[in-house]
Design an enzyme around this catalytic site. Structure first.
Site, PDB file in Angstrom:
ATOM      1  N   SER A 130       0.833  -1.329   0.045  1.00 34.23           N
ATOM      2  CA  SER A 130      -0.110  -0.196  -0.083  1.00 34.23           C
ATOM      3  C   SER A 130       0.704   1.308  -0.017  1.00 34.23           C
ATOM      4  O   SER A 130       1.972   1.216   0.624  1.00 34.23           O
ATOM      5  CB  SER A 130      -0.981   0.115   1.291  1.00 34.23           C
ATOM      6  OG  SER A 130      -1.536   1.054   1.315  1.00 34.23           O
ATOM      7  N   TYR A 176      -1.678   0.066  10.440  1.00 35.01           N
ATOM      8  CA  TYR A 176      -2.010  -0.646   9.194  1.00 35.01           C
ATOM      9  C   TYR A 176      -0.872  -0.643   8.147  1.00 35.01           C
ATOM     10  O   TYR A 176      -0.243  -1.403   7.700  1.00 35.01           O
ATOM     11  CB  TYR A 176      -3.461   0.029   8.371  1.00 35.01           C
ATOM     12  CG  TYR A 176      -3.239  -0.321   7.007  1.00 35.01           C
ATOM     13  CD1 TYR A 176      -4.051  -1.637   6.897  1.00 35.01           C
ATOM     14  CD2 TYR A 176      -3.053   0.528   6.163  1.00 35.01           C
ATOM     15  CE1 TYR A 176      -3.903  -2.112   5.430  1.00 35.01           C
ATOM     16  CE2 TYR A 176      -3.382   0.228   4.658  1.00 35.01           C
ATOM     17  CZ  TYR A 176      -3.887  -1.272   4.192  1.00 35.01           C
ATOM     18  OH  TYR A 176      -4.065  -1.499   3.411  1.00 35.01           O
ATOM     19  N   LYS A 181       1.906  -3.445   6.661  1.00 38.68           N
ATOM     20  CA  LYS A 181       2.279  -3.603   5.380  1.00 38.68           C
ATOM     21  C   LYS A 181       3.594  -3.474   5.077  1.00 38.68           C
ATOM     22  O   LYS A 181       4.355  -4.412   4.288  1.00 38.68           O
ATOM     23  CB  LYS A 181       1.713  -2.296   4.393  1.00 38.68           C
ATOM     24  CG  LYS A 181       0.185  -2.806   4.219  1.00 38.68           C
ATOM     25  CD  LYS A 181      -0.360  -3.985   3.530  1.00 38.68           C
ATOM     26  CE  LYS A 181      -1.678  -4.514   3.734  1.00 38.68           C
ATOM     27  NZ  LYS A 181      -1.896  -5.700   3.086  1.00 38.68           N
TER      28      LYS A 181
HETATM   29  N1  LIG Z   1      -8.816  -1.063  -1.269  1.00 42.33           N
HETATM   30  C1  LIG Z   1      -7.548  -0.282  -1.395  1.00 42.33           C
HETATM   31  O1  LIG Z   1      -7.921   0.664  -1.745  1.00 42.33           O
HETATM   32  C2  LIG Z   1      -6.465  -0.741  -0.922  1.00 42.33           C
HETATM   33  C3  LIG Z   1      -5.071  -0.055  -1.036  1.00 42.33           C
HETATM   34  C4  LIG Z   1      -3.918  -0.445  -0.648  1.00 42.33           C
HETATM   35  C5  LIG Z   1      -3.910  -1.537  -0.350  1.00 42.33           C
HETATM   36  N2  LIG Z   1      -4.893  -2.502  -0.061  1.00 42.33           N
HETATM   37  C6  LIG Z   1      -4.796  -3.908   0.291  1.00 42.33           C
HETATM   38  O2  LIG Z   1      -5.349  -4.799  -0.764  1.00 42.33           O
HETATM   39  C7  LIG Z   1      -5.745  -5.806  -0.148  1.00 42.33           C
HETATM   40  C8  LIG Z   1      -7.162  -6.365  -0.458  1.00 42.33           C
HETATM   41  O3  LIG Z   1      -8.076  -5.008  -0.242  1.00 42.33           O
HETATM   42  P1  LIG Z   1      -9.627  -4.979  -0.363  1.00 42.33           P
HETATM   43  O4  LIG Z   1      -9.949  -3.494  -0.662  1.00 42.33           O
HETATM   44  O5  LIG Z   1      -9.942  -6.109  -1.622  1.00 42.33           O
HETATM   45  O6  LIG Z   1     -10.247  -5.467   1.057  1.00 42.33           O
HETATM   46  P2  LIG Z   1     -11.517  -6.728   1.259  1.00 42.33           P
HETATM   47  O7  LIG Z   1     -11.764  -6.408   2.666  1.00 42.33           O
HETATM   48  O8  LIG Z   1     -12.577  -6.413   0.210  1.00 42.33           O
HETATM   49  O9  LIG Z   1     -10.668  -7.966   0.990  1.00 42.33           O
HETATM   50  C9  LIG Z   1      -9.720  -8.815   1.897  1.00 42.33           C
HETATM   51  C10 LIG Z   1     -10.289 -10.001   1.883  1.00 42.33           C
HETATM   52  O10 LIG Z   1      -9.567 -10.789   2.778  1.00 42.33           O
HETATM   53  C11 LIG Z   1     -10.104 -11.752   3.575  1.00 42.33           C
HETATM   54  N3  LIG Z   1      -9.659 -11.980   5.017  1.00 42.33           N
HETATM   55  C12 LIG Z   1      -9.227 -11.474   5.890  1.00 42.33           C
HETATM   56  N4  LIG Z   1      -8.847 -11.964   6.637  1.00 42.33           N
HETATM   57  C13 LIG Z   1      -8.511 -13.111   6.251  1.00 42.33           C
HETATM   58  C14 LIG Z   1      -7.832 -14.206   7.003  1.00 42.33           C
HETATM   59  N5  LIG Z   1      -7.313 -14.273   8.282  1.00 42.33           N
HETATM   60  N6  LIG Z   1      -7.613 -15.187   6.299  1.00 42.33           N
HETATM   61  C15 LIG Z   1      -8.297 -15.505   5.191  1.00 42.33           C
HETATM   62  N7  LIG Z   1      -8.863 -14.271   4.391  1.00 42.33           N
HETATM   63  C16 LIG Z   1      -9.033 -13.195   5.058  1.00 42.33           C
HETATM   64  C17 LIG Z   1     -11.545 -11.125   3.764  1.00 42.33           C
HETATM   65  O11 LIG Z   1     -12.629 -11.976   4.045  1.00 42.33           O
HETATM   66  C18 LIG Z   1     -11.690 -10.136   2.383  1.00 42.33           C
HETATM   67  O12 LIG Z   1     -12.285 -11.073   1.605  1.00 42.33           O
HETATM   68  C19 LIG Z   1      -5.632  -5.852   1.451  1.00 42.33           C
HETATM   69  O13 LIG Z   1      -4.534  -6.404   1.760  1.00 42.33           O
HETATM   70  C20 LIG Z   1      -5.423  -4.331   1.578  1.00 42.33           C
HETATM   71  O14 LIG Z   1      -4.641  -3.914   2.725  1.00 42.33           O
HETATM   72  C21 LIG Z   1      -6.378  -2.077  -0.591  1.00 42.33           C
END
Ligand SMILES: NC(=O)c1ccc[n+]([C@@H]2O[C@H](COP(=O)([O-])OP(=O)(O)OC[C@H]3O[C@@H](n4cnc5c(N)ncnc54)[C@H](O)[C@@H]3O)[C@@H](O)[C@H]2O)c1
Length: 348
Positions: free
Chosen positions: A122, A149, A153
């Site tokens: 991130s 957070y 990362k």
């Molecule tokens: N959305 C953004 O703008 C953004 C920006 C930077 C980084 N990220 C990173 O991208 C990744 C995905 O983000 P997202 O927006 O799709 O989030 P999201 O919450 O939609 O998806 C996360 C998924 O991980 C699963 N999960 C959580 N804990 C778990 C565990 N212990 N075991 C198995 N599954 C588990 C959840 O059920 C969910 O389906 C994350 O790691 C987040 O930190 C997202």
């Protein structure tokens, strides 16, 4: 889905927002995505491509079994907790799931001889952005996360890099800026609960399905006084994962790459774009700045082009907003702010 001879890719967190879009992109590219997800924030209905394994990344045995069952030699790792504010009040949980969970995952991957990993990092690793307020951020910029957070990362990046050196894994950490938009099919989209991201919140306000939007500060040192962020269409982000999976890297290599457009849009520009797309203005007011909000977070995206041959193709702000609006007006799943009949997620 019939697997045939398609190579399997384990997609942790593939029932979530970005993971589901990436599973679709993998399938379209000829891979067999194996979604491994606890459904803690994801949706079973979002898993439409490949196979689904219900499990927790902290359970190394369950991960190893899934790798064995499908013979996966690569992993794309999205699973984790994502809300920055929650990480301030529950840092222990974030370290347990994001960091200890990644340790467990890496253990299973090492035991099963996984060769390539792509990790969801991130822009939060940069914290305030580091340098001059409006400059783009290259990968070499100072790392100074401003939240637990972001700490998790960065810690994961370090651990993955060390694992690469020690065991010959090759990995790419993709440092996303602001993921937004939805697949035009309407099958999958953003369904965070609670939703903290600007575009869905602005759309919900425009549709009259949420309270008016608060713009946090209009006195920043930016062209219109509101914060600048780099919005990347989730399908462009998904394509970056496929490119990172396929890029030739020697065993032991670790690369960290920004995924953004290199162009900032202000909060006010987003509010205006949502108003245009919705055909009505977004009800909003201007509030105080939030603590720790940097004026600008915009990627220097040149490394992604150079290393991965990747460039955004659908991240124009109006396109992002149009796709997000189509989804938000009729989400296929997610209890969301509006629907009472959409919580069809099976009990986990
Ligand atoms: N959305 C953004 O703008 C953004 C920006 C930077 C980084 N990220 C990173 O991208 C990744 C995905 O983000 P997202 O927006 O799709 O989030 P999201 O919450 O939609 O998806 C996360 C998924 O991980 C699963 N999960 C959580 N804990 C778990 C565990 N212990 N075991 C198995 N599954 C588990 C959840 O059920 C969910 O389906 C994350 O790691 C987040 O930190 C997202």
């Amino acid at each position: 889905m019939d697997r045939g001879s398609k190579p399997a890719v384990l997609v942790t967190g593939g029932a979530g927002y970005i993971g589901a879009h990436t599973a679709k992109a993998l399938s379209e590219r000829g891979y067999f995505p194996v979604v491994f997800d606890s459904l803690s924030s994801g949706f079973r209905e979002a898993v439409r491509w490949g196979a689904f394994v219900h499990g927790d990344i902290r359970d190394a045995r369950a991960v190893a079994d899934a790798l064995d069952e499908y013979g996966a030699k690569s992993v794309i790792h999205f699973a984790g907790l994502i809300e920055v504010g929650r990480s301030v009040v529950q840092p222990d949980l974030f370290w347990e799931i994001n960091v200890a969970g990644t340790v467990s995952l890496l253990t299973a991957m090492r035991e099963r001889g996984v060769e390539r990993m792509v990790f969801s990092s991130s822009a939060a690793v940069y914290g305030q952005g580091g340098r001059g307020a409006l400059e783009t951020i290259p990968e070499g910029a100072a790392k100074a996360p401003a939240s637990p957070y972001g700490d998790t990362k960065l810690a994961c990046e370090w651990m993955i890099e060390a694992q690469c050196r020690a065991y010959g894994l090759s990995a790419v950490a993709l440092r996303y800026f602001n993921a937004a938009g939805a697949d035009p099919s309407g099958l999958i989209g953003e369904a965070h609960e609670p939703e903290t991201h600007l575009i869905p919140l602005a759309i919900a306000a425009a549709l009259g399905e949420a309270k008016p939007l608060t713009v946090f500060g209009d006195d920043f040192d930016t062209p219109d006084g509101t914060c600048l962020r780099d919005y990347i269409h989730v399908n462009d982000l998904a394509a970056a994962h496929v490119a990172a999976l396929e890029v030739e890297l020697p065993a032991g290599a670790f690369e960290a790459v920004n995924v953004g457009t290199g162009k900032g849009n202000s909060v006010r520009e987003v509010v205006d774009a949502v108003g245009r797309a919705a055909g009505r203005p977004v009800p909003h007011s201007v509030g105080a700045r939030r603590a720790g909000d940097p004026p600008s977070l915009v990627a220097d995206a040149s490394r992604a082009k150079e290393l991965l041959g990747w460039e955004p193709v659908c991240s124009d702000l109006d396109r992002i907003v149009a796709d997000a609006l189509r989804w938000e007006a009729q989400p296929a799943y997610g209890s969301g702010r509006r629907a009472t009949d959409r919580k069809a997620q099976p009990a986990s």
